[in-house]
Design an enzyme around this catalytic site. Structure first.
Site, short mmCIF file in Angstrom:
data_model
loop_
_atom_site.label_atom_id
_atom_site.label_comp_id
_atom_site.label_asym_id
_atom_site.label_seq_id
_atom_site.Cartn_x
_atom_site.Cartn_y
_atom_site.Cartn_z
N ASN A 103 11.76 -8.04 15.35
CA ASN A 103 11.59 -9.47 14.33
C ASN A 103 13.16 -9.34 13.34
O ASN A 103 12.52 -7.92 12.27
CB ASN A 103 10.44 -10.19 13.74
CG ASN A 103 10.77 -10.97 12.56
OD1 ASN A 103 11.31 -11.13 12.34
ND2 ASN A 103 9.40 -12.32 13.03
N GLY A 116 0.99 -0.77 -0.10
CA GLY A 116 0.23 0.32 -0.03
C GLY A 116 0.98 1.32 -0.30
O GLY A 116 0.92 2.19 -1.16
N LYS A 152 10.08 1.61 18.41
CA LYS A 152 9.86 2.91 17.27
C LYS A 152 9.39 2.03 15.92
O LYS A 152 9.55 0.64 15.31
CB LYS A 152 10.86 4.02 16.84
CG LYS A 152 11.09 4.60 18.79
CD LYS A 152 12.98 4.92 17.88
CE LYS A 152 13.04 5.53 19.49
NZ LYS A 152 14.71 6.55 19.01
N GLY A 153 8.22 3.02 14.93
CA GLY A 153 8.47 2.49 13.53
C GLY A 153 9.46 2.23 12.55
O GLY A 153 10.86 3.15 12.54
N ILE A 161 -0.04 -5.28 5.32
CA ILE A 161 -0.64 -5.16 4.27
C ILE A 161 1.07 -5.85 3.26
O ILE A 161 1.40 -5.06 2.60
CB ILE A 161 -0.52 -3.65 3.61
CG1 ILE A 161 1.25 -2.47 4.98
CG2 ILE A 161 -1.41 -2.73 4.95
CD1 ILE A 161 1.41 -1.08 4.86
N GLY A 162 1.22 -6.97 3.72
CA GLY A 162 2.89 -7.52 3.27
C GLY A 162 4.04 -6.92 4.38
O GLY A 162 5.25 -7.39 4.46
N THR A 163 3.77 -6.38 5.95
CA THR A 163 4.82 -6.13 6.39
C THR A 163 4.98 -6.68 7.46
O THR A 163 6.74 -7.28 7.44
CB THR A 163 4.83 -4.33 7.24
OG1 THR A 163 3.48 -5.17 8.09
CG2 THR A 163 3.95 -3.51 6.14
N GLN A 197 11.46 -3.99 5.61
CA GLN A 197 11.55 -2.79 5.77
C GLN A 197 12.28 -1.90 5.12
O GLN A 197 12.09 -1.03 4.37
CB GLN A 197 10.51 -2.81 7.37
CG GLN A 197 9.10 -2.99 7.11
CD GLN A 197 8.33 -3.15 6.09
OE1 GLN A 197 7.88 -1.76 6.08
NE2 GLN A 197 7.81 -3.48 5.01
N GLU A 236 8.82 3.66 7.25
CA GLU A 236 9.62 4.31 6.85
C GLU A 236 10.50 5.18 6.72
O GLU A 236 10.73 5.28 5.81
CB GLU A 236 8.39 5.86 7.15
CG GLU A 236 6.45 5.22 6.40
CD GLU A 236 5.64 5.83 6.99
OE1 GLU A 236 4.92 6.61 6.11
OE2 GLU A 236 5.66 5.80 8.09
#
Ligand SMILES: Cc1cc2nc3c(=O)[nH]c(=O)nc-3n(C[C@H](O)[C@H](O)[C@H](O)COP(=O)(O)OP(=O)(O)OC[C@H]3O[C@@H](n4cnc5c(N)ncnc54)[C@H](O)[C@@H]3O)c2cc1C
Ligand code: SF4
Lengths: 696, 338
Positions: free
Chosen positions: A588, A234, A658-659, A461-463, A595, A662
């Site tokens: 993970n 996405g 944390k994310g 979403i594939g993550t 990512q 992106e």
């Protein structure tokens, strides 16, 4: 019945739905075939601005196999929407070329396509304006930019500080419009039964989609069920509700049949959002030692007539470097163009291309190594807010990256190294991304067979979200992950935030942990006995998320690129890309690496390949397919490596994460552009860096 | 989608008969271009005559060269040991085109007759003289970055996208054709037309003419040849420009040469002016540059593709310089699939 297990978080658990996916059993939105299914094919406007005068729907409904043809003249009425882009077929206005102006429903896809082609639409076309210019007379300051940030900020007297600065960089950078191209284009199967609507949709957030769609059709949210177990990517383009899903529901309602609508790759270049082109002026004032005294970053961007989407391009500049006097600003112009929207790291990706290119220009101007320059400008607290960082390891990332990349001893002289017929250079840039967390709900259930089920309307979403939530739940329940089943992607599950802002793990993870804790407590209270009907506990993190103490929470990273530029042709290729990230705890390592590597690949693509070409005469994005809009092949990035520095940050969430979705794209384009400058001596300030900008 | 009939004739003669006198019939090869264009509504044949089963898939050595069946798949052509040995330039050019999957489907005839990738041509909502004669050429003032700098007309500035055709143009290939009026051969270059005032006609073939084979005459200095493709992406991208060149050098002097250019014209462009300037000239970068300039003197770039002129000059000089160096041309052997 509780057992102690080794922690699962941090382990390389394989994707839990991997086998389902590679054997084709995982069902995507398009692969649903309810009884009585009909096919919808939209018709797109062929003018960029004007009105629809007539649509000869009567002629096409007479064609064999055609069930309905819908345009604003006969479309079911929708309730008014905040986002005018969702008022599909509600008026005769055409606001951009490619906007949906009609839809044909037929028994087969072939029949629907043919009828859509034949549907005659008459327009009253008006002159259009599709050109982004910084000096556009209609430029204005939006109230807020995306993610709720103020449009402008200012500290001290940046103009005076720039005027007094011994070293000045003043440069204008441009990034083109770019389109998300997930492997799976958007698709919806819409099924009405009574006043209930079921949507099989490819979406990054079932709960948010339901909240948007239901009021449009005048229904309470409970009447809408959104099902989206698997999503083929996405990058933001499936985050917010878009015209296609509304059109599918509307067509199904009008036709009285379940309807399938698949967006084509070509249509994606008009109706599913894109990254706005940007024009950015960056001014850096510094002393001769490279210490910043002033930073000014101004961005000029576009949005459509229908919706104000203001990308938060200069917000990373509010976070990155210390300087007493500073200003950031956003200006927007509404044009006759499709509506821009989220694309991986909106704001940070284009903004950091400009800032990190300018930092490289400053390093050259001061004669300071670009790694060292960044370290010298490291702030003690968040520069604009003054808030303490919950953790900040940019310097560690730069040092570790430099060590792994072999940066030491780099000769800064541009255009000084060849390998065969290639000029070779290296570049560095920093990256950053905010840590968001949004309220979510989850439930955790235990059955007498000692199996656990965790339910949350999250999106994978594939993550690998389903996989890492399994790990998080297993640790919270103190069992091994094989005893935990996680269900996501359905509004029948507890409502959750959407997959966006790299906030999935933090948001959903918190809810999952709290639900599992509540279940364990309940189990304890019952002395470990699981009743025959099972035991379930729920959690809602709204309060916890709302009450978090004030910190500046951001992930940081550093990217290093080696680039080769063909001496004869100017073809630039990335030979090597290496990133080091500090993003809290990594849940993970396998899914995390994907990512980071995926983000960096997309950043490399932003640097060298991607550009949506606006056709000024016709007002649409011209290169609207994957033969013309280039994304990288394996040969474009032979060597990409991602590493991370584990952080132990107690101020984030129960996971300490944390994310990571992106940050990989952020900074990469600048690292590549800086390497191109080092290789060739040519500073390319407008992306993408194609050979016509380098050939001599 | 628009209805069409699908026919699978038993032999070449009935294929030609099936298409004869029906301007709305089209031969179907691998379909990698035609079917895409049908989906886009650009091509609207009423009859598809599938020739994949009757087109020869053989590659044979004739007395004077190679005879390549029209139905040979691009992938097989590039991998064929005979071709790789006798015509490395051709093998290399084919290998540089498209992707592995597409090469496995694409046929020799289909590759020659693939249509331009001009973005306006592929979008039926816009005018285009090639698709709809007389409707105009928006590329001239619009996006023509990838389009022609040589031989274009006010009516069309499209380029022919094939890599293989550039090699065949350099190699003086002969295209064998079977038509309602009998069999004939069409020399390369010469199969593809310049746009003039009839940009809707890509080639000199008459309606219903079927390509049956391509004959590539033996080239004594074929070993000293090279295909250089310049592209925006490392793989799976059409040429921005390309050069097919073969050089015969003796005692530092160019005895003979073959040069064809891709990505610069409506047809694969045989660089006759450059060739003429080179024959008998010293095999030096200076002379190569002079030859390139002689060719470029005929060019008239548009505002957004002006970069193609210096690019082409550089690539031409580099390719010829490499070929002139004994060590240089060894690399031109086809390597593994990109
Ligand atoms: C994404 C993409 C990238 C590509 N990149 C490249 C590239 O980089 N370089 C390159 O060179 N090519 C490239 N191609 C084009 C590819 O090479 C062509 O699509 C292919 O060669 C066409 O062959 P085919 O057999 O499939 O032809 P078809 O699609 O079957 O036919 C093409 C045309 O030839 C006609 N035809 C077919 N056979 C005969 C015959 N025997 N006699 C007369 N007419 C006939 C058809 O009627 C049609 O008009 C690319 C294609 C795609 C889709
Ligand atoms: S260049 Fe040729 S193919 Fe392209 S728009 Fe013009 S006429 Fe059509």
């Amino acid at each position: 019945m509780k057992t102690e297990a080794r922690p699962s978080v941090g382990a390389a658990l394989e994707r839990v739905e991997g086998v389902e996916k590679v054997t084709g059993r995982a069902r995507y939105a398009y692969e649903n075939f309810p009884d009585e299914l009909a096919y919808a094919v939209p018709v797109q406007a062929t003018v960029a601005r004007g009105t629809v005068l007539a649509a000869d729907v009567d002629a096409v409904v007479r064609l064999p196999g055609v069930i309905a043809a819908v345009w604003h003249g006969n479309a079911p009425r929708l309730a008014p929407a905040d986002n005018a882009e969702l008022a599909v077929l509600q008026s005769d206005r055409v606001s951009y070329r490619g906007q949906y102006v009609a839809v044909v429903v037929a028994e087969t896809l072939q029949c629907a396509r043919e009828a859509a082609r034949l549907l005659r639409i008459d327009y009253d076309a008006e002159p259009h304006d599709v050109e982004l210019r910084a000096d556009h007379p209609e430029m204005y300051r939006p109230d807020r930019v995306n993610a709720g940030y103020p449009a402008d900020t200012e500290l001290g007297d940046p103009d005076a500080a720039l005027a007094a600065a011994p070293v000045l960089v003043d440069a204008t950078y441009r990034t083109p419009a770019e389109h998300n191209n997930p492997m799976e284009p958007h698709a919806t199967v819409a099924v009405w039964s009574g006043d209930g609507l079921t949507l099989h949709d490819s979406t990054q957030g079932v709960s948010a989609l339901r909240e948007t769609i239901a009021p449009l059709f005048g229904m309470p949210p409970e009447n809408v069920r959104v099902i989206s177990p698997h999503v083929g990517g996405g990058f933001g383009s499936k985050g917010a509700a878009l015209p296609p899903v509304v059109l599918a529901a509307l067509a199904a309602k009008h036709a009285g049949r379940p309807v399938k609508l698949a967006v084509t790759r070509q249509q994606m270049f008009a109706v599913t959002g894109y990254r706005t082109p940007t024009i950015q002026r960056v001014r850096l004032g510094a002393d001769t030692g490279g210490r910043l005294t002033a930073i000014v970053h101004e961005a000029f961007e576009q949005s459509s007539r229908l919706r104000e989407f203001a990308e938060q391009t200069t917000t990373p500049t509010r976070v990155m470097y210390a300087a007493p006097d500073r200003r950031t600003a956003h200006r927007l112009v509404r044009l006759d163009v499709p509506t821009p929207a989220w694309m991986r790291a909106p704001g940070e990706a284009p903004g950091m291309f400009a800032l990190e290119s300018a930092m490289d220009e400053l390093a050259v101007a001061c004669g300071i190594d670009p790694v060292e320059l960044r370290i010298r400008n490291e702030p003690a607290a968040e520069p604009e807010s003054g808030l303490p960082f919950s953790s900040r390891n940019l310097v560690a990332c730069l040092r570790e990256g430099a060590r792994r990349f072999g940066w030491a001893g780099r000769d800064p002289t541009p255009a000084a190294r060849t390998r065969g017929r290639m000029l070779v250079g290296t570049g560095v840039a920093a990256s950053t991304y905010p840590v968001y967390r949004r309220p979510s709900r989850a439930s955790a259930r235990c059955d007498p067979d000692d199996r656990f089920t965790v339910r949350i309307a999250a999106a994978d979403i594939g993550t690998g979200a389903r996989t890492i939530l399994t790990q998080v739940a297993a640790d919270a329940l103190r069992v091994t992950p094989d005893r935990v089943r996680v269900e996501v992607g359905d509004t029948a599950l507890p409502a959750a935030s959407l997959a966006g802002g790299s906030a999935g793990t933090a948001s959903w993870g918190t809810a999952v942990v709290r639900a599992c804790e509540a279940l364990l407590e309940e189990l304890d209270r019952r002395g470990g006995d699981v009743p025959a009907e099972g035991l379930e506990a729920t959690a809602d993190t709204a309060e916890e998320v709302g009450e978090q103490p004030e910190y500046a929470r951001h992930a940081f990273g550093a990217q290093f690129a080696e680039v080769g530029v063909d001496l004869d042709t100017g073809e630039a290729r990335v030979l090597r890309l290496l990133g080091v990230f500090a993003a809290g705890r990594i849940v993970n390592p396998v899914t995390a690496r994907s990512q980071f590597v995926g983000g960096m690949t997309m950043g490399m693509s932003m640097a060298l390949l991607e550009e949506s070409v606006m056709d000024h005469e016709f007002g649409d994005y011209l290169n609207h397919d994957l033969a013309q809009y280039h994304v990288p092949t394996a040969m474009d990035l032979p060597d990409v490596q991602a590493y991370w520095i584990e952080e132990d940050d107690p101020h984030l969430n129960p996971l300490g994460a944390k994310g990571i979705g992106e940050i990989g794209i952020v900074g990469t384009a600048a690292a590549v552009a800086n390497a191109v400058h080092h290789a060739t001596g040519v500073r390319v300030r407008d992306l993408p860096i194609r050979l016509d900008k380098l050939v001599r | 989608m628009r209805p069409f009939t699908y026919e699978r004739p038993a032999d070449v003669r009935s294929a030609v008969a099936a298409a004869a006198g029906r301007p709305d019939a089209a031969y179907l090869g691998g379909g990698t271009n035609l079917v895409d264009l049908m989906r886009l509504g650009v091509a609207t044949p009423r009859t598809l005559v599938d020739v994949t089963r009757i087109s020869s898939r053989a590659i044979e050595e004739t007395g004077g060269g190679l005879l390549i069946g029209a139905g040979v798949r691009n992938g097989d052509l590039a991998a064929d040991p005979l071709v790789r040995r006798a015509q490395p330039l051709l093998a290399r050019a084919v290998l540089e085109g498209a992707s592995g999957q597409i090469r496995n489907m694409a046929t020799v005839a289909g590759n020659l007759l693939q249509r331009t990738r001009c973005p306006y041509f592929q979008d039926v909502t816009k005018p285009c003289n090639k698709r709809l004669p007389g409707s105009g050429c928006p590329a001239r003032t619009g996006d023509h970055r990838n389009l022609a700098i040589l031989g274009h007309s006010e009516h069309c500035v499209a380029t022919h996208p094939s890599d293989m055709a550039v090699a065949l143009a350099a190699l003086d290939a002969l295209v064998h054709v079977e038509g309602p009026g009998g069999a004939r051969t069409v020399p390369m270059p010469g199969l593809h037309r310049l746009p003039g005032d009839e940009p809707d006609r890509d080639t000199v073939l008459a309606p219903g003419e079927l390509i049956t084979a391509v004959e590539v005459p033996h080239l004594p200095f074929a070993a000293r040849s090279r295909y250089r493709k310049v592209r925006d992406r490392a793989s799976f991208a059409f040429a921005v420009v390309s050069v097919a060149a073969a050089l015969d050098v003796a005692g530092g002097v160019v005895r003979d040469c073959r040069i064809a250019l891709g990505g610069v014209a409506h047809a694969p462009w045989r660089a006759e002016a450059a060739e003429a300037a080179l024959r008998g000239a010293a095999a030096t970068p200076e002379e190569f540059a002079r030859a390139a300039d002689a060719e470029l003197a005929r060019s008239s770039p548009l505002p957004r593709n002006a970069f193609k002129a210096p690019l082409l000059r550089n690539v031409l000089v580099r390719t010829l310089t490499d070929l002139a160096e004994p060590a240089g041309f060894a690399e031109s052997e086809p390597v593994e699939t990109p």
